[in-house]
Design an enzyme around this catalytic site. Structure first.
Site, short mmCIF file in Angstrom:
data_model
loop_
_atom_site.label_atom_id
_atom_site.label_comp_id
_atom_site.label_asym_id
_atom_site.label_seq_id
_atom_site.Cartn_x
_atom_site.Cartn_y
_atom_site.Cartn_z
N LEU A 78 0.68 -1.26 0.14
CA LEU A 78 -0.10 0.00 -0.04
C LEU A 78 0.96 1.18 -0.03
O LEU A 78 1.81 1.38 0.71
CB LEU A 78 -0.97 0.05 1.39
CG LEU A 78 -2.02 -0.94 1.24
CD1 LEU A 78 -2.79 -0.76 2.59
CD2 LEU A 78 -2.91 -0.81 0.08
N ASP A 79 0.56 2.25 -0.57
CA ASP A 79 1.27 3.51 -0.62
C ASP A 79 1.40 4.17 0.70
O ASP A 79 0.52 4.03 1.33
CB ASP A 79 0.79 4.57 -1.71
CG ASP A 79 0.89 4.11 -3.31
OD1 ASP A 79 1.53 3.36 -3.54
OD2 ASP A 79 0.12 4.80 -4.08
N PHE A 80 2.51 4.92 0.63
CA PHE A 80 2.51 5.57 1.98
C PHE A 80 1.44 6.34 2.39
O PHE A 80 1.10 6.26 3.63
CB PHE A 80 3.86 6.62 1.77
CG PHE A 80 4.04 7.50 2.75
CD1 PHE A 80 4.55 7.25 4.14
CD2 PHE A 80 3.72 8.90 2.82
CE1 PHE A 80 4.92 8.33 5.08
CE2 PHE A 80 3.87 9.84 3.64
CZ PHE A 80 4.41 9.37 4.73
N SER A 81 0.72 6.91 1.46
CA SER A 81 -0.35 7.82 1.85
C SER A 81 -1.65 6.97 1.90
O SER A 81 -2.51 7.73 2.29
CB SER A 81 -0.40 9.01 0.87
OG SER A 81 0.56 9.74 0.68
N THR A 82 -1.80 5.98 1.50
CA THR A 82 -2.72 5.11 1.45
C THR A 82 -3.03 4.29 2.87
O THR A 82 -2.09 3.87 3.49
CB THR A 82 -2.95 4.26 0.35
OG1 THR A 82 -2.61 4.56 -0.79
CG2 THR A 82 -4.33 3.57 0.20
#
Length: 319
Positions: A78-82
């Site tokens: 999962l992305d850093f921001s997600t």
């Protein structure tokens, strides 16, 4: 050990900490956590103390595997921001089983997002090939085929379903359900930006302009891994509600989240059923082809044997 469903912390707008680990599911083989927004899964940088890996070591030191670099086997990214559902395998065999499902694309992942503007087409398939951006200063980004600097684009599809229209901090937004049919880096973010509706708070794909929201509004809501003996099915709630973030004000509901997810899962079950039936048909056809080929070879061998026998009899009679 049977599965255990836990919830250690309520959804919050507060930044991540070692303590803020929300466990959604735990068994002998897997643990699924609700990843906090703006936190990396793991990192080799000594100065990055806040990671999911560090949270897991803090809460479950006995589960760390010293034979792995990070101590835990993350089944996907999962992305850093997600935020949202993130699956961790607790042993090598479990990791292998999950990996096969991801490789065969039988895993179902569903995301919730708030998008800038009102998306007029309520249900659509976003079909843009995505590649790496080689433009100077943008090499950390992905881009759609045809844009300058786009390298090695690959086909990508995302199903989008609009759930609600409303306002976020006074600006029009649409709450949507996103189902990636492929797994390219930043796929959902790039696809939403490509149709002119970037994700609220996506600093990277808004050219650094959308920096007012406290987070990027993308959340992994559902994860279904069809493991052979006991499928893993986990939901990570809905953080985009006024009780969590009062700046989000829904104005018109198009369809409920529950009904939309149920319909999506029913379609996936039907697709899987048809896929398995087609596989069985292909296996039967291949079996019949091999049988016919074998029978043909046997017949040819018999003809050859009869021919040789006739030649021998003819020669013998002549003698």
């Amino acid at each position: 050990m049977s599965c255990v469903s836990l919830s250690l912390h309520m959804m919050t707008t507060e930044p991540a900490s070692l303590e803020s680990l929300r466990v959604l599911y735990q068994s002998d083989d897997y643990i699924v956590v609700d990843k906090h927004w703006d936190i990396r899964i793991d990192s080799k940088m000594w100065y990055e103390k806040q990671t999911v890996q560090a949270q897991l070591r803090h809460h479950f030191p006995q589960l760390a595997d010293p034979s792995t670099y990070y101590g835990f086997r993350f089944c996907h990214q999962l992305d850093f921001s997600t935020s949202g559902a993130l699956c961790v395998a607790l042993n090598k065999a479990a990791a292998g089983r999950a990996y096969c499902c991801f490789k065969d694309r039988t895993v179902t992942k569903v995301y919730l997002a708030l998008l800038r503007g009102w998306v007029e087409e309520e249900t659509q398939t976003l079909d843009f090939s995505i590649g790496k951006n080689s433009t100077e200063g943008q090499t950390h980004m992905m881009c759609i085929e045809g844009t300058e600097g786009c390298e090695n684009p690959k086909p990508c599809q995302t199903e989008l379903t609009a759930l609600e229209y409303g306002m976020y901090d006074g600006d029009p937004v649409t709450k949507v359900l996103l189902q990636p049919l492929t797994g390219r880096t930043h796929q959902l973010r790039v696809h939403c930006s490509a149709i002119g509706h970037p994700i609220v708070g996506d600093f990277t794909y808004s050219s650094g302009t959308d920096d007012a929201p406290y987070r990027m509004m993308l959340h992994a809501h559902l994860l279904h891994i069809p493991l052979e003996h006991q499928p893993l099915h986990v939901t990570a709630g809905d953080p985009f509600v006024p009780t969590t973030d009062p700046k989000w004000v829904p104005e018109r509901s198009l369809r409920t989240l529950t009904a939309t997810v149920e319909s999506l899962l029913e379609r996936r079950v039907e697709q899987d059923r048809k896929s398995k039936e087609e596989e069985r048909k292909r296996a039967r056809r291949e079996g019949e082809r091999r049988k016919q080929s074998k029978e043909q070879r046997t017949e040819e061998e018999n003809d050859e044997q009869r021919r040789r026998c006739q030649e021998w009899l003819t020669e013998w009679a002549g003698d």
